[in-house]
Design a protein around this motif. Structure first.
Motif, PDB file in Angstrom:
ATOM      1  N   MET A  19       1.791  17.936   9.181  1.00  0.00           N
ATOM      2  CA  MET A  19       0.545  17.512   9.818  1.00  0.00           C
ATOM      3  C   MET A  19       0.140  18.499  10.910  1.00  0.00           C
ATOM      4  O   MET A  19       0.985  19.124  11.557  1.00  0.00           O
ATOM      5  N   SER A  20      -1.156  18.637  11.114  1.00  0.00           N
ATOM      6  CA  SER A  20      -1.667  19.552  12.133  1.00  0.00           C
ATOM      7  C   SER A  20      -1.571  18.917  13.514  1.00  0.00           C
ATOM      8  O   SER A  20      -1.354  17.714  13.658  1.00  0.00           O
ATOM      9  N   ASP A  21      -1.737  19.746  14.539  1.00  0.00           N
ATOM     10  CA  ASP A  21      -1.706  19.243  15.911  1.00  0.00           C
ATOM     11  C   ASP A  21      -2.814  18.213  16.138  1.00  0.00           C
ATOM     12  O   ASP A  21      -2.625  17.217  16.840  1.00  0.00           O
ATOM     13  N   ALA A  22      -3.988  18.467  15.557  1.00  0.00           N
ATOM     14  CA  ALA A  22      -5.107  17.540  15.719  1.00  0.00           C
ATOM     15  C   ALA A  22      -4.800  16.190  15.077  1.00  0.00           C
ATOM     16  O   ALA A  22      -5.168  15.136  15.609  1.00  0.00           O
ATOM     17  N   GLU A  23      -4.123  16.214  13.948  1.00  0.00           N
ATOM     18  CA  GLU A  23      -3.770  14.960  13.276  1.00  0.00           C
ATOM     19  C   GLU A  23      -2.708  14.199  14.060  1.00  0.00           C
ATOM     20  O   GLU A  23      -2.743  12.967  14.122  1.00  0.00           O
ATOM     21  N   ILE A  24      -1.771  14.911  14.665  1.00  0.00           N
ATOM     22  CA  ILE A  24      -0.776  14.259  15.525  1.00  0.00           C
ATOM     23  C   ILE A  24      -1.464  13.629  16.734  1.00  0.00           C
ATOM     24  O   ILE A  24      -1.119  12.514  17.164  1.00  0.00           O
ATOM     25  N   LYS A  25      -2.464  14.311  17.281  1.00  0.00           N
ATOM     26  CA  LYS A  25      -3.233  13.738  18.387  1.00  0.00           C
ATOM     27  C   LYS A  25      -3.952  12.468  17.936  1.00  0.00           C
ATOM     28  O   LYS A  25      -4.116  11.519  18.715  1.00  0.00           O
ATOM     29  N   GLY A  26      -4.385  12.469  16.670  1.00  0.00           N
ATOM     30  CA  GLY A  26      -5.024  11.270  16.134  1.00  0.00           C
ATOM     31  C   GLY A  26      -4.069  10.086  16.120  1.00  0.00           C
ATOM     32  O   GLY A  26      -4.451   8.962  16.441  1.00  0.00           O
ATOM     33  N   ILE A  27      -2.828  10.334  15.765  1.00  0.00           N
ATOM     34  CA  ILE A  27      -1.816   9.263  15.773  1.00  0.00           C
ATOM     35  C   ILE A  27      -1.615   8.745  17.190  1.00  0.00           C
ATOM     36  O   ILE A  27      -1.568   7.532  17.424  1.00  0.00           O
ATOM     37  N   ASN A  28      -1.503   9.661  18.150  1.00  0.00           N
ATOM     38  CA  ASN A  28      -1.323   9.245  19.546  1.00  0.00           C
ATOM     39  C   ASN A  28      -2.535   8.474  20.057  1.00  0.00           C
ATOM     40  O   ASN A  28      -2.398   7.542  20.868  1.00  0.00           O
ATOM     41  N   HIS A  29      -3.714   8.847  19.580  1.00  0.00           N
ATOM     42  CA  HIS A  29      -4.936   8.119  19.943  1.00  0.00           C
ATOM     43  C   HIS A  29      -4.838   6.658  19.528  1.00  0.00           C
ATOM     44  O   HIS A  29      -5.151   5.748  20.305  1.00  0.00           O
ATOM     45  N   TRP A  30      -4.376   6.419  18.307  1.00  0.00           N
ATOM     46  CA  TRP A  30      -4.294   5.047  17.813  1.00  0.00           C
ATOM     47  C   TRP A  30      -3.166   4.269  18.494  1.00  0.00           C
ATOM     48  O   TRP A  30      -3.288   3.065  18.728  1.00  0.00           O
ATOM     49  N   LYS A  31      -2.092   4.944  18.832  1.00  0.00           N
ATOM     50  CA  LYS A  31      -1.022   4.267  19.555  1.00  0.00           C
ATOM     51  C   LYS A  31      -1.521   3.765  20.910  1.00  0.00           C
ATOM     52  O   LYS A  31      -1.233   2.643  21.321  1.00  0.00           O
ATOM     53  N   LYS A  32      -2.292   4.605  21.603  1.00  0.00           N
ATOM     54  CA  LYS A  32      -2.875   4.184  22.880  1.00  0.00           C
ATOM     55  C   LYS A  32      -3.867   3.050  22.680  1.00  0.00           C
ATOM     56  O   LYS A  32      -3.990   2.149  23.523  1.00  0.00           O
ATOM     57  N   PHE A  33      -4.594   3.106  21.554  1.00  0.00           N
ATOM     58  CA  PHE A  33      -5.559   2.041  21.248  1.00  0.00           C
ATOM     59  C   PHE A  33      -4.862   0.686  21.189  1.00  0.00           C
ATOM     60  O   PHE A  33      -5.326  -0.296  21.775  1.00  0.00           O
ATOM     61  N   TYR A  34      -3.742   0.619  20.490  1.00  0.00           N
ATOM     62  CA  TYR A  34      -3.023  -0.649  20.363  1.00  0.00           C
ATOM     63  C   TYR A  34      -2.321  -1.033  21.662  1.00  0.00           C
ATOM     64  O   TYR A  34      -2.252  -2.211  22.008  1.00  0.00           O
ATOM     65  N   GLU A  35      -1.813  -0.064  22.384  1.00  0.00           N
ATOM     66  CA  GLU A  35      -1.122  -0.357  23.631  1.00  0.00           C
ATOM     67  C   GLU A  35      -2.064  -0.927  24.687  1.00  0.00           C
ATOM     68  O   GLU A  35      -1.663  -1.763  25.496  1.00  0.00           O
ATOM     69  N   ASN A  36      -3.313  -0.465  24.687  1.00  0.00           N
ATOM     70  CA  ASN A  36      -4.276  -0.880  25.711  1.00  0.00           C
ATOM     71  C   ASN A  36      -5.211  -1.991  25.251  1.00  0.00           C
ATOM     72  O   ASN A  36      -6.062  -2.435  26.018  1.00  0.00           O
ATOM     73  N   HIS A  37      -5.075  -2.430  24.015  1.00  0.00           N
ATOM     74  CA  HIS A  37      -5.977  -3.450  23.477  1.00  0.00           C
ATOM     75  C   HIS A  37      -5.691  -4.805  24.124  1.00  0.00           C
ATOM     76  O   HIS A  37      -4.547  -5.139  24.440  1.00  0.00           O
ATOM     77  N   LYS A  38      -6.746  -5.586  24.333  1.00  0.00           N
ATOM     78  CA  LYS A  38      -6.587  -6.873  24.997  1.00  0.00           C
ATOM     79  C   LYS A  38      -5.853  -7.894  24.140  1.00  0.00           C
ATOM     80  O   LYS A  38      -5.279  -8.848  24.669  1.00  0.00           O
ATOM     81  N   ASN A  39      -5.873  -7.717  22.816  1.00  0.00           N
ATOM     82  CA  ASN A  39      -5.264  -8.719  21.934  1.00  0.00           C
ATOM     83  C   ASN A  39      -3.961  -8.267  21.279  1.00  0.00           C
ATOM     84  O   ASN A  39      -3.272  -9.077  20.665  1.00  0.00           O
ATOM     85  N   TYR A  40      -3.635  -6.999  21.363  1.00  0.00           N
ATOM     86  CA  TYR A  40      -2.449  -6.482  20.680  1.00  0.00           C
ATOM     87  C   TYR A  40      -1.409  -6.033  21.697  1.00  0.00           C
ATOM     88  O   TYR A  40      -1.744  -5.663  22.824  1.00  0.00           O
ATOM     89  N   PHE A  41      -0.151  -6.027  21.286  1.00  0.00           N
ATOM     90  CA  PHE A  41       0.900  -5.609  22.203  1.00  0.00           C
ATOM     91  C   PHE A  41       2.129  -5.174  21.410  1.00  0.00           C
ATOM     92  O   PHE A  41       2.342  -5.591  20.274  1.00  0.00           O
ATOM     93  N   LYS A  42       2.896  -4.337  22.049  1.00  0.00           N
ATOM     94  CA  LYS A  42       4.086  -3.793  21.405  1.00  0.00           C
ATOM     95  C   LYS A  42       5.201  -4.830  21.403  1.00  0.00           C
ATOM     96  O   LYS A  42       5.447  -5.509  22.401  1.00  0.00           O
ATOM     97  N   VAL A  43       5.890  -4.946  20.269  1.00  0.00           N
ATOM     98  CA  VAL A  43       6.972  -5.934  20.149  1.00  0.00           C
ATOM     99  C   VAL A  43       8.321  -5.291  19.856  1.00  0.00           C
ATOM    100  O   VAL A  43       9.345  -5.957  19.873  1.00  0.00           O
TER     101      VAL A  43
END
Length: 228
Positions: A156-180
């Motif tokens: 995977m490219s660096d940009a695609e890895i950044k995309g994964i990190n983007h979504w991880k932050k999305f779930y971590e900061n979401h009001k309804n979702y949380f890490k288990v």
């Protein structure tokens, strides 16, 4: 015959009185300083409370929300009191795909597992149900939702890895979702073939914003990101 007063005794008594007075004065001074400091602390605390109250009322008046429409993780109790973190195998994680109504819905990204039970898109029949019960980290970076449902990030490219990190932050900061918790993956055989790419609308785009044929087929409106 009358006794005469011992000068040394009088001197000791005078010295003792001076010491007692000095101690008393120091105690009174410290007590006064303590009371003064306590009053100052109370004033500062009141000022902070007034500012918070004013800010909340202003937010309600201007935006209709006491929190100025903020819905991030910092207003959630589980941010400060997180639930115990669990450890899953891939087969255990697969049980939380939404088909069992007695279980929550979990998805994983690069080993981190999130509870997405409140998201309609992840429930059976929803456009993102294919992410439930599995670590499809690669798909979050490439946008190839059907063919890249794997945690294998090789090539995977660096940009695609950044995309994964983007979504991880999305779930971590979401009001309804949380890490288990986390999911344990068996080691990937380095000699095994890497995942093939998929068709994209624009070869110049990559990462979290990449558009693909599969993404367009699954996401029909532009507000889906908000509804996730």
């Amino acid at each position: 015959m009358a006794r005469t007063a011992d000068p040394r005794s009088n001197a000791n008594e005078t010295q003792s009185l001076d010491v007692e007075q000095d101690i008393s004065q120091r105690f009174q001074t410290r007590s006064y300083q303590g009371v003064k400091g306590h009053k100052g602390f109370v004033r500062v605390l009141k000022l902070i409370l007034y500012l918070i109250l004013f800010g909340a009322l202003a937010g309600k008046f201007l935006t209709g929300s006491y929190l100025w429409e903020y819905e991030g993780k910092w207003i959630r109790l589980r941010t400060y009191f997180p639930p115990p973190q669990l450890l899953f195998t891939e087969s255990e994680l697969a049980k939380y795909d939404g088909t069992d109504l007695d279980r929550p819905i979990y998805l994983a990204i690069d080993g981190d597992v999130y509870d997405v039970t409140k998201g309609k898109a992840y429930q059976p029949g929803g456009p993102y149900h294919l992410f439930a019960g599995i670590d499809a980290a690669r798909a979050f970076g490439t946008g190839c939702f059907k063919t890249h449902r794997t945690h294998d990030l090789r090539g995977m490219s660096d940009a695609e890895i950044k995309g994964i990190n983007h979504w991880k932050k999305f779930y971590e900061n979401h009001k309804n979702y949380f890490k288990v918790g986390k999911v344990l993956h068996p080691p990937i055989d380095p000699s095994s073939p890497m995942v093939e790419g998929c068709d994209t609308k624009d070869k110049g785009k990559s990462g979290a914003k990449k558009d693909t044929v599969e993404r367009r087929a699954l996401v029909q409106d532009s507000n889906m990101h908000q509804e996730l």
